[in-house]
Design an enzyme around this catalytic site. Structure first.
Site, PDB file in Angstrom:
ATOM      1  N   HIS A 223       0.974  -1.098  -0.172  1.00 30.12           N
ATOM      2  CA  HIS A 223      -0.097  -0.051   0.034  1.00 30.12           C
ATOM      3  C   HIS A 223       0.881   1.199   0.080  1.00 30.12           C
ATOM      4  CE1 HIS A 223      -4.303   1.600   0.699  1.00 30.12           C
ATOM      5  NE2 HIS A 223      -3.477   2.548   0.885  1.00 30.12           N
TER       6      HIS A 223
ATOM      7  N   SER B 157      -7.168   9.200  -3.377  1.00 33.15           N
ATOM      8  CA  SER B 157      -8.633  10.033  -3.900  1.00 33.15           C
ATOM      9  C   SER B 157      -8.262  11.187  -4.580  1.00 33.15           C
ATOM     10  CB  SER B 157      -9.421  10.390  -2.584  1.00 33.15           C
ATOM     11  OG  SER B 157      -8.443  11.374  -1.643  1.00 33.15           O
TER      12      SER B 157
ATOM     13  N   ARG C 232     -10.336   0.022  -6.116  1.00 30.77           N
ATOM     14  CA  ARG C 232     -10.519   0.626  -5.031  1.00 30.77           C
ATOM     15  C   ARG C 232     -11.757   1.404  -5.125  1.00 30.77           C
ATOM     16  NH1 ARG C 232      -7.013   5.063  -1.326  1.00 30.77           N
ATOM     17  NH2 ARG C 232      -7.019   3.821   0.610  1.00 30.77           N
TER      18      ARG C 232
ATOM     19  N   HIS D 138      -6.198  -1.003   6.024  1.00 32.66           N
ATOM     20  CA  HIS D 138      -5.880  -0.160   7.177  1.00 32.66           C
ATOM     21  C   HIS D 138      -6.593  -0.831   8.472  1.00 32.66           C
ATOM     22  CE1 HIS D 138      -3.973   2.284   4.183  1.00 32.66           C
ATOM     23  NE2 HIS D 138      -4.739   3.064   4.435  1.00 32.66           N
TER      24      HIS D 138
ATOM     25  N   ASP E 290       1.920   2.634   3.584  1.00 29.54           N
ATOM     26  CA  ASP E 290       0.831   3.672   3.474  1.00 29.54           C
ATOM     27  C   ASP E 290       1.634   5.000   2.964  1.00 29.54           C
ATOM     28  OD1 ASP E 290      -1.703   4.758   2.991  1.00 29.54           O
ATOM     29  OD2 ASP E 290      -1.745   5.587   5.168  1.00 29.54           O
TER      30      ASP E 290
END
Length: 287
Positions: free
Chosen positions: A14, A60, A106, A165, A229
């Protein structure tokens, strides 16, 4: 002699790549504006942490324009990606994305704030329909509070689901959200990323996360992967949506996050499964 860490073939499942924004402009209706984190910075991070494989995840603020991620993947041979697409996409486009290393789609609900459950179900089902062409997975980022109402939908999908997550289950959870997450894992159709520990606790090195991670892996050791992340995007509530002022990344020790994996799992075989074997199966990594 202690086992090599990270083990050969270890994957960061990720990460995001950002910019340069002069070449890859952000979506106008984004929630926030991050700094640049280009391919060269990602490659340097992977080298510094001795990670051999990587999965890029569409953030996003690029909406359904996956160009930045795909160009990065072209510069990192063997990498894999998780894209974001509209509900309807021509088969030829899916064919091209598969060829270029996309292995999942996603659905990001948590970043924008959870809305109506029917909308979540609709968006997840639409992504799953596209994923079915190549057996990709649906990756969801959702608040822990919606795991239970979404469970029937997830279990009925024609493809696997990967939950981002920790499912946003915190160490302080009263047990209800964690219980639902564990039941989903035990089904064998659901995967969980033990990633972004700083999203579930003020301190990602909080020892209360250790038993949480162990319980998740114990529920189904073959359905858990890890991710850093990186580059640790800024908190979303510091600016109004769409503002152009850049926000700095969170000051997180990425190498320290990786070092949490053996601390959490306390077993070299489990560490190798989470970092190597499981990612290889989920993303179809080849040597």
């Amino acid at each position: 002699m202690a086992a090599r860490f990270p083990p050969a073939g270890a994957a960061d499942c990720h990460v995001h790549v950002i910019g340069p924004k002069t070449r890859y402009p952000l979506a106008k209706d984004r929630r926030y504006t991050p700094m640049d984190a280009p391919t060269a910075d990602l490659a340097a991070m992977l080298k510094r942490l001795s990670l051999d494989r990587v999965v890029l995840v569409q953030p996003s603020f690029y909406a359904t324009d996956n160009t930045c991620m795909l160009d990065c993947m072209a510069e990192l041979p063997g990498s894999r990606g998780v894209a974001v697409l509209p509900a309807e996409v021509p088969g030829a486009e899916l064919d091209d994305l598969h060829r270029r290393g996309i292995r999942g789609l996603r659905v990001n609900i948590a970043t924008g704030g959870a809305g109506a459950l029917d909308v979540m179900r609709r968006d997840i089902a639409a992504a799953a329909t596209l994923c079915a062409r190549y057996g990709w997975h649906v990756q969801i980022f959702v608040p822990s509070s919606v795991l239970a109402p979404l469970a029937p939908t997830l279990l009925a999908l024609p493809v696997p689901t990967v939950i981002d997550h920790f499912g946003l289950v915190t160490p302080a959870d009263d047990g209800s959200a964690l219980g639902e997450l564990l039941r989903l894992l035990e089904s064998g159709k659901i995967w969980v990323k033990i990633s972004g520990a700083y999203r579930i606790a003020a301190d990602p090195f909080d020892p209360r996360i250790d038993p949480l991670a162990r319980r998740i892996v114990a529920a189904n050791p073959e359905r858990v992967v890890w991710g850093s992340d990186w580059p640790h995007t800024p908190k979303h509530d510091l600016r109004k949506p769409g503002e152009s002022d850049e926000l700095p990344f969170q000051d997180i020790d990425t190498k320290g996050l990786l070092a949490l994996v053996p601390r959490w799992l306390q077993d070299d075989a489990l560490v190798a499964r989470v970092l190597v074997t499981n990612p290889q199966r989920l993303y179809g990594f080849t040597d």
